[in-house]
Design a protein around this motif. Sequence first.
Motif, short mmCIF file in Angstrom:
data_model
loop_
_atom_site.label_atom_id
_atom_site.label_comp_id
_atom_site.label_asym_id
_atom_site.label_seq_id
_atom_site.Cartn_x
_atom_site.Cartn_y
_atom_site.Cartn_z
N GLY A 1 0.78 -1.23 0.00
CA GLY A 1 0.00 0.00 0.00
C GLY A 1 0.81 1.27 0.00
N LEU A 2 2.07 1.21 -0.47
CA LEU A 2 2.93 2.40 -0.47
C LEU A 2 3.46 2.62 -1.87
CD1 LEU A 2 4.66 1.61 2.93
CD2 LEU A 2 3.02 3.46 2.50
N GLU A 3 4.71 3.04 -1.99
CA GLU A 3 5.35 3.26 -3.28
C GLU A 3 6.77 2.72 -3.22
OE1 GLU A 3 5.11 7.42 -3.96
OE2 GLU A 3 2.97 7.41 -4.47
N GLY A 4 7.22 2.21 -4.36
CA GLY A 4 8.59 1.69 -4.43
C GLY A 4 8.59 0.27 -4.96
N GLY A 5 9.79 -0.22 -5.24
CA GLY A 5 9.95 -1.58 -5.72
C GLY A 5 11.34 -2.08 -5.39
N ALA A 6 11.59 -3.34 -5.69
CA ALA A 6 12.90 -3.92 -5.39
C ALA A 6 13.14 -5.11 -6.30
CB ALA A 6 12.99 -4.35 -3.92
N ILE A 7 14.42 -5.41 -6.52
CA ILE A 7 14.86 -6.64 -7.17
C ILE A 7 15.66 -7.43 -6.15
CG2 ILE A 7 16.28 -7.67 -8.97
CD1 ILE A 7 13.93 -6.32 -10.20
N ALA A 8 15.32 -8.71 -5.98
CA ALA A 8 16.05 -9.58 -5.05
C ALA A 8 16.66 -10.72 -5.84
CB ALA A 8 15.11 -10.12 -3.98
N GLY A 9 17.85 -11.15 -5.42
CA GLY A 9 18.53 -12.22 -6.13
C GLY A 9 19.88 -12.53 -5.53
N PRO A 10 20.77 -13.17 -6.28
CA PRO A 10 22.11 -13.49 -5.78
C PRO A 10 22.88 -12.22 -5.39
CG PRO A 10 21.64 -14.71 -7.78
CD PRO A 10 20.54 -13.71 -7.64
N ALA A 11 23.64 -12.32 -4.31
CA ALA A 11 24.29 -11.13 -3.76
C ALA A 11 25.23 -10.46 -4.75
CB ALA A 11 25.05 -11.52 -2.48
N ALA A 12 26.05 -11.24 -5.46
CA ALA A 12 27.02 -10.64 -6.37
C ALA A 12 26.32 -9.85 -7.46
CB ALA A 12 27.92 -11.71 -6.98
N ALA A 13 25.23 -10.40 -8.01
CA ALA A 13 24.49 -9.70 -9.06
C ALA A 13 23.86 -8.42 -8.52
CB ALA A 13 23.42 -10.62 -9.65
N ILE A 14 23.23 -8.50 -7.35
CA ILE A 14 22.59 -7.32 -6.80
C ILE A 14 23.62 -6.25 -6.48
CG2 ILE A 14 21.15 -6.44 -4.92
CD1 ILE A 14 19.67 -8.21 -6.93
N ASP A 15 24.79 -6.64 -5.99
CA ASP A 15 25.86 -5.67 -5.77
C ASP A 15 26.24 -4.97 -7.07
OD1 ASP A 15 26.02 -6.18 -3.06
OD2 ASP A 15 27.69 -7.60 -3.22
N ALA A 16 26.32 -5.74 -8.16
CA ALA A 16 26.66 -5.15 -9.45
C ALA A 16 25.56 -4.21 -9.93
CB ALA A 16 26.90 -6.25 -10.48
N PHE A 17 24.30 -4.52 -9.59
CA PHE A 17 23.18 -3.68 -10.04
C PHE A 17 23.29 -2.26 -9.50
CE2 PHE A 17 19.79 -7.20 -10.90
CZ PHE A 17 20.66 -7.79 -11.80
N GLU A 18 23.97 -2.08 -8.37
CA GLU A 18 24.15 -0.72 -7.84
C GLU A 18 24.73 0.20 -8.92
OE1 GLU A 18 23.36 0.56 -4.96
OE2 GLU A 18 23.24 -1.04 -3.46
N LEU A 19 25.70 -0.31 -9.67
CA LEU A 19 26.32 0.47 -10.74
C LEU A 19 25.62 0.31 -12.07
CD1 LEU A 19 30.12 -0.16 -10.05
CD2 LEU A 19 28.95 2.03 -9.87
N LEU A 20 25.14 -0.90 -12.37
CA LEU A 20 24.74 -1.22 -13.73
C LEU A 20 23.27 -0.97 -14.04
CD1 LEU A 20 26.72 -4.58 -14.17
CD2 LEU A 20 27.39 -2.28 -14.89
N SER A 21 22.41 -0.87 -13.03
CA SER A 21 20.99 -0.70 -13.32
C SER A 21 20.69 0.69 -13.87
CB SER A 21 20.15 -0.95 -12.06
OG SER A 21 20.37 0.08 -11.11
N GLY A 22 21.43 1.69 -13.41
CA GLY A 22 21.17 3.05 -13.85
C GLY A 22 20.01 3.69 -13.13
N THR A 23 18.94 2.96 -12.91
CA THR A 23 17.75 3.52 -12.27
C THR A 23 17.89 3.58 -10.75
OG1 THR A 23 16.74 1.33 -12.42
CG2 THR A 23 16.13 2.94 -14.10
#
Length: 415
Positions: free
Chosen positions: A267-289
């Motif tokens: 009932g709020l706003e926002g989203g998230a992607i969950a997955g393997p730690a190494a990939a999520i760490d890389a998403f900090e730089l690579l997702s752009g959003t």
Amino acid sequence: MTASSTSAQSVDRLAPWAFAAFVEANTHDTAYRPPVVDGPVGPTIVRNGRELVNFASISFLDLDRHVPARRHFAEAAIAHGLSTSGSRMTQGICRPHQVLEETIARHTGKERAISFATGLLANIGFVHAMSSSAYFDTGIEVRNRDTVFVVDRDVHWSIWKGLEGLGYGRNVHAFRHNDVADLAAILGRIQSRKTVVIAESIYSADGTMGPIVEILDECDRHGAVSMIDDANGFMVYGAENRPYAREAVAIRERADFVMVSLSKAIGLEGGAIAGPAAAIDAFELLSGTSMFTAAIQPPTAYLADRTIDVLADHPEIVDDYLAHAARLRRQMHAIGTMTTPTESYMLSVPIGADAAALQMREWFVEDGYLVPVFSYPAVSRNQALLRLFPHAGHTEAQMDGFLRTLLIYRRRLGL
């Protein structure tokens, strides 16, 4: 130069885009000025001064009855401020973001999660991160423009937006909606070590549930990475006594990545992607959003974490809601109004002709109901449908009134 002369010059410069002609000619639902809402949105909504029984709210659990939301939000606003005041890369994240991401990772069964300002940005960021090629320094680089995506053709617009420019038929393939055999055939033709399959747990347009177990079987068979958009299922399905329990367990235990939205059950706003730690760490730089925009407001992150815990600790909140939605489905069937054949809480009523569905929407508003209509281009031409979200706060009188009104319209239109 006056404002009117500046505006006239702008109109002249924008003439090649044909915006004015588009708006003037449009009598469809694709362009309009949204009605103005006063007060909070719940089982009813006040639009342009009129109160309507609301079947459009994607925040459907009436959580104000169970969570002291305003108090939690105010406490967090005092403790953490109203904004991160910068991106994750320039300022870092606030403590509530860290706690929320740990909570989401725990509830999705994944190693780590990264939050985004919206679910839309989470999906776009995922596609971008999985297909990025970037060089930062010697040894700090990725070369993933050769990633191949295979997606259900009815996945959310945000996925298709992320896939733009990647080459349909080359790096992007679509399988027929919920058709595992078609998915298998496409995967059998692809020769790539970097294949990502994207499907949804529950599809927003029609409320259908994806055959997740069978999709994940095909991913295992062909060595493909899986990503399940669980925006509409997060914290709703999973318990053994609920619909979709088998699929929810598979998402938790077998899917490589899962996307969650905080705008539905939470009932709020926002989203998230969950997955393997190494990939999520890389998403900090690579997702752009996440790197180039602000995060969820700190008070929202704080409140989201507490709301997730309340839903986990009090399963009767969702159990009661699902029973409420199922009861409305049975009542609709009893009066001869068929819905999409699924146990989802989203009730989709096929209407067919776009004109008939849009006429029904206007009649509903006149009679005091806000009922969303999905017509072209949201769905194929003349495949229009009503897409209802029953609200936990709807009274029996409101539901009965809606059913009587719907039956009158169907008879009036000969449906």
